[in-house]
Scaffold this motif. Sequence first.
Motif, PDB file in Angstrom:
ATOM      1  N   ASP A  71     -66.573 -74.025  73.999  1.00  0.00           N
ATOM      2  CA  ASP A  71     -65.610 -72.940  74.228  1.00  0.00           C
ATOM      3  C   ASP A  71     -65.302 -72.151  72.957  1.00  0.00           C
ATOM      4  O   ASP A  71     -64.725 -71.058  73.032  1.00  0.00           O
ATOM      5  N   GLU A  75     -72.149 -67.672  72.965  1.00  0.00           N
ATOM      6  CA  GLU A  75     -72.997 -68.119  74.077  1.00  0.00           C
ATOM      7  C   GLU A  75     -74.433 -68.385  73.626  1.00  0.00           C
ATOM      8  O   GLU A  75     -75.089 -69.293  74.131  1.00  0.00           O
ATOM      9  N   ALA A  78     -74.237 -71.950  71.978  1.00  0.00           N
ATOM     10  CA  ALA A  78     -73.448 -73.020  72.597  1.00  0.00           C
ATOM     11  C   ALA A  78     -74.322 -74.058  73.284  1.00  0.00           C
ATOM     12  O   ALA A  78     -73.947 -75.228  73.394  1.00  0.00           O
ATOM     13  N   ALA A 225     -56.209 -73.801  73.158  1.00  0.00           N
ATOM     14  CA  ALA A 225     -56.751 -73.025  74.274  1.00  0.00           C
ATOM     15  C   ALA A 225     -55.782 -71.940  74.718  1.00  0.00           C
ATOM     16  O   ALA A 225     -56.181 -70.911  75.263  1.00  0.00           O
TER      17      ALA A 225
END
Length: 412
Positions: A71, A75, A78, A225
């Motif tokens: 997270d 991308e 990851a 988060a």
Amino acid sequence: MYRFRFHVVSLILVVLCGGCDSKIDRFDPNRLYAMTLERSRSMPMDAALSDTSTAIDDLFGTPDEPRWPVDLLEESVAGLVDSKRLSQAAGPVLSLQDGTQHGLYREHCAVCHGLSGNGNGPASLVQDPYPRDFRHGVFKWKSTERNAPPTRDDLAERIRLGIAGTAMPAYPLLSNKELDCIVDYVIYLSIRGEVERELLAAAVDEMGYEEEPPEEELRLRVPSAEADESLTEGEEVTLEILGDIVGQWAEADEFVLDVPAPPHGKPTASDLAKSIERGRELFHGQIANCVGCHDENGIGQTITLDYDDWSKEYSSRIGLTPSDAEDMKPFRDAGAMMPRRIIPRTLKDGVFHGGGDAETLYRRIVVGIAGTPMPGIDVVETESNRGLTENQVWDLVRYVQSFATQSSEEQR
């Protein structure tokens, strides 16, 4: 002697298997590197170590419940590590009803490389060379440039085939899926260790950590988060270090050293003999100067006073004597291995730790061996005193390979 060490390691494995299913709450902090920084920077490290350890736990989880911070990563990188494979490699050793094995790292690797990948597992003291400390992100046997991480294929090959002439065994019976799980876990431990080291250095070099932590804005932390887009400077630095290191691993394939085809394809017996003779001259010559370490006959008995980069970091580079037990005692207490002098490879035996095929030897000559005094050499277009041409490197490869042929003939 090697056979004796192997049996000792096997005995330790048997003894430790009874503890392979135990729960372990957290990884040990890297106190060794903190002590090294404390000595080199003349700066107390307790506050930096405390905040760094918290950040690392938040990013990467525990030995039983590892976390891959997908997270917090772009991308494009990851997917470097798969969380499911990571989970299967981690934790206690157990078998599911469908035959799936869990705890693969603890079962096959931790006894030598240690739970955190620090190279200080229970069997390490009886091994020479010591097991690799993954936390530096530096690997000897790989296909990439000297300062680049290894590729997945590099790690998989070393696990599958082992490392000849060392205590690192081969694991031919691992399934491809199990092998992928262990590769993911080694990458995970390496990245975790590198991020921890970089955060510790950043704490004292950039963020103002001293006896107490700096102001809240500068403290090294992982954003929650629920955090909005406004990050503190400490959170930004933490994420930047994480992204940079993961990015380097994700791009490892781009730094594979391409090996050119040998001249004239497969040489005739006459051409091979001439190539070996040219290689012998290069081996003894001033440009390659292989003889300076490996001796005239490749017996590797040159007396050296050098050490590998792992042990020099906490000894000679901070003004201490590697062979002095008193100098090393505080670092040994923090998990360091007693430094051992580098011994050049005995080529005459025909046993090459990282592989003896032509492509591998070509890369060793051009790139050198990361973490060791073994240098690389420049590849030049035309013959000169600045380096070797591709053809000259191939001559040197064939001469080095001829040691293995001589060894086989002597054993007949």
